[in-house]
Design a protein around this motif. Structure first.
Motif, PDB file in Angstrom:
ATOM      1  N   ARG A   1       5.104  15.267  -1.949  1.00  0.00           N
ATOM      2  CA  ARG A   1       3.894  14.437  -1.990  1.00  0.00           C
ATOM      3  C   ARG A   1       3.747  13.579  -0.736  1.00  0.00           C
ATOM      4  NH1 ARG A   1       3.128  10.585  -4.421  1.00  0.00           N
ATOM      5  NH2 ARG A   1       0.910  10.644  -4.923  1.00  0.00           N
ATOM      6  N   SER A   2       4.748  12.715  -0.528  1.00  0.00           N
ATOM      7  CA  SER A   2       4.613  11.681   0.491  1.00  0.00           C
ATOM      8  C   SER A   2       5.059  12.132   1.872  1.00  0.00           C
ATOM      9  CB  SER A   2       5.415  10.440   0.075  1.00  0.00           C
ATOM     10  OG  SER A   2       4.961   9.957  -1.163  1.00  0.00           O
TER      11      SER A   2
ATOM     12  N   ARG B   1       1.296   4.319  -2.821  1.00  0.00           N
ATOM     13  CA  ARG B   1       1.160   5.742  -2.504  1.00  0.00           C
ATOM     14  C   ARG B   1       2.414   6.525  -2.846  1.00  0.00           C
ATOM     15  NH1 ARG B   1      -1.257   4.890   3.608  1.00  0.00           N
ATOM     16  NH2 ARG B   1      -3.457   4.530   3.050  1.00  0.00           N
TER      17      ARG B   1
ATOM     18  N   ALA C   1       1.890   6.159  -7.636  1.00  0.00           N
ATOM     19  CA  ALA C   1       1.107   7.387  -7.803  1.00  0.00           C
ATOM     20  C   ALA C   1       1.963   8.576  -8.209  1.00  0.00           C
ATOM     21  CB  ALA C   1       0.355   7.700  -6.509  1.00  0.00           C
TER      22      ALA C   1
ATOM     23  N   ARG D   1      -0.927  12.123   8.118  1.00  0.00           N
ATOM     24  CA  ARG D   1      -1.627  10.901   8.505  1.00  0.00           C
ATOM     25  C   ARG D   1      -1.271  10.480   9.921  1.00  0.00           C
ATOM     26  NH1 ARG D   1       0.347   5.855   6.024  1.00  0.00           N
ATOM     27  NH2 ARG D   1       0.965   7.321   4.394  1.00  0.00           N
TER      28      ARG D   1
ATOM     29  N   THR E   1       0.828  -1.210   0.000  1.00  0.00           N
ATOM     30  CA  THR E   1       0.000   0.000   0.000  1.00  0.00           C
ATOM     31  C   THR E   1       0.857   1.252   0.000  1.00  0.00           C
ATOM     32  OG1 THR E   1      -1.766  -1.149   1.197  1.00  0.00           O
ATOM     33  CG2 THR E   1      -1.794   1.258   1.253  1.00  0.00           C
ATOM     34  N   GLU E   2       1.896   1.271   0.832  1.00  0.00           N
ATOM     35  CA  GLU E   2       2.786   2.421   0.865  1.00  0.00           C
ATOM     36  C   GLU E   2       3.560   2.566  -0.447  1.00  0.00           C
ATOM     37  OE1 GLU E   2       2.749   4.665   3.038  1.00  0.00           O
ATOM     38  OE2 GLU E   2       1.553   3.673   4.574  1.00  0.00           O
TER      39      GLU E   2
END
Length: 262
Positions: free
Chosen positions: A115-116, A54, A58, A123, A50-51
């Motif tokens: 972005r991350s 992201r 992406a 988060r 998942t990471e």
């Protein structure tokens, strides 16, 4: 004067405390990545994937566009600068070396930080504010294993991969500009690039990208865990994370260049 000195001392102490916290996060994350399976608490593969989606997948469009544009810009500047000396053909080795050693990894680092790095801080900061991290501890789940280790591993995998993509796109953009301005074929350009490049040049950029990946992960997670003060605190942590990530990347790149050039 006393107030100024006191304020400076507090900032230095806070900076040292934050640096130590980030170092502990790194050590504990590496511990869980290596020894988690032996303790029956492995880092979840689904969380890592998942990471990776992201952080890496992406980001492919924006990295590709920015790297291509940067390659065109560098080639354009090189051609017009070297034209005065009658050495336009030397733009090819300049592009090959500067992109693979410096600018590919630097572009990716800045994009991923924007972005991350900010998303990670927001988060984790939101989880900290809503006491979700305390709930994880109560349930017996280590927050570093659950949150930080997947992010660190995904960064270590995807930032070098994005750097390879950025190198190819930047070299392609520079090659198309050279074809238009210097009137030789794209095949000739790529043959020249391959002839000038060595494995050590590409590896230098990839090693930088690994360092940038660690810095982004640690700065983003540290600012998330240290977020305080509600929504305003989350916004402050997010902004601070981006600024510190980019500053750390530029300083690390400078140090790499300084020592490797010697």
């Amino acid at each position: 004067m006393y107030a100024l000195t006191e304020n400076l001392g507090r900032r230095v102490a806070r900076g040292i405390d934050e640096f130590g916290y980030a170092a502990l996060l790194l050590v504990e994350s590496l511990y869980w990545l290596v020894a988690g399976a032996l303790r029956g608490q492995p880092v979840r593969l689904r969380a890592v994937v998942t990471e990776m989606m992201r952080i890496g997948v992406a980001a492919i469009p924006i990295v590709a566009i920015l790297a291509f544009a940067n390659g065109v810009m560098m080639a354009l500047q090189g051609v017009y600068t070297l034209k005065d000396f009658g050495a336009e053909s030397q733009v090819i080795p300049g592009l090959a070396l500067s992109i693979t050693r410096e600018f590919g990894a630097l572009i990716v680092g800045i994009v991923v930080a924007g972005r991350s790095g900010s998303a990670i801080a927001a988060r984790i900061g939101s989880m900290q504010m809503s006491q979700e991290i305390d709930a994880l501890r109560v349930l017996g789940v280590n927050p570093v294993r659950y949150l930080v280790a997947p992010i660190l591993l995904a960064m270590l995998l995807m930032v070098p991969a994005l750097t390879i993509l950025a190198n190819l796109m930047a070299l392609t953009g520079g090659g198309l500009l050279c074809v238009l301005k210097l009137h030789f074929s794209l095949a000739t350009y790529w043959e020249s690039v391959i002839a000038y490049l060595e494995v050590s040049d590409v590896m230098q950029g990839l090693v930088k990208s690994l360092v940038f990946a660690v810095l982004i992960a640690l700065v983003g997670c540290t600012n998330g865990f240290m977020a305080r003060g509600g929504a305003d605190g989350i916004g402050h942590s997010t902004t601070r994370s981006v600024v510190l990530c980019i500053a750390a990347i530029v300083i690390a790149d400078m140090l790499f260049t300084l020592f490797l050039s010697r």
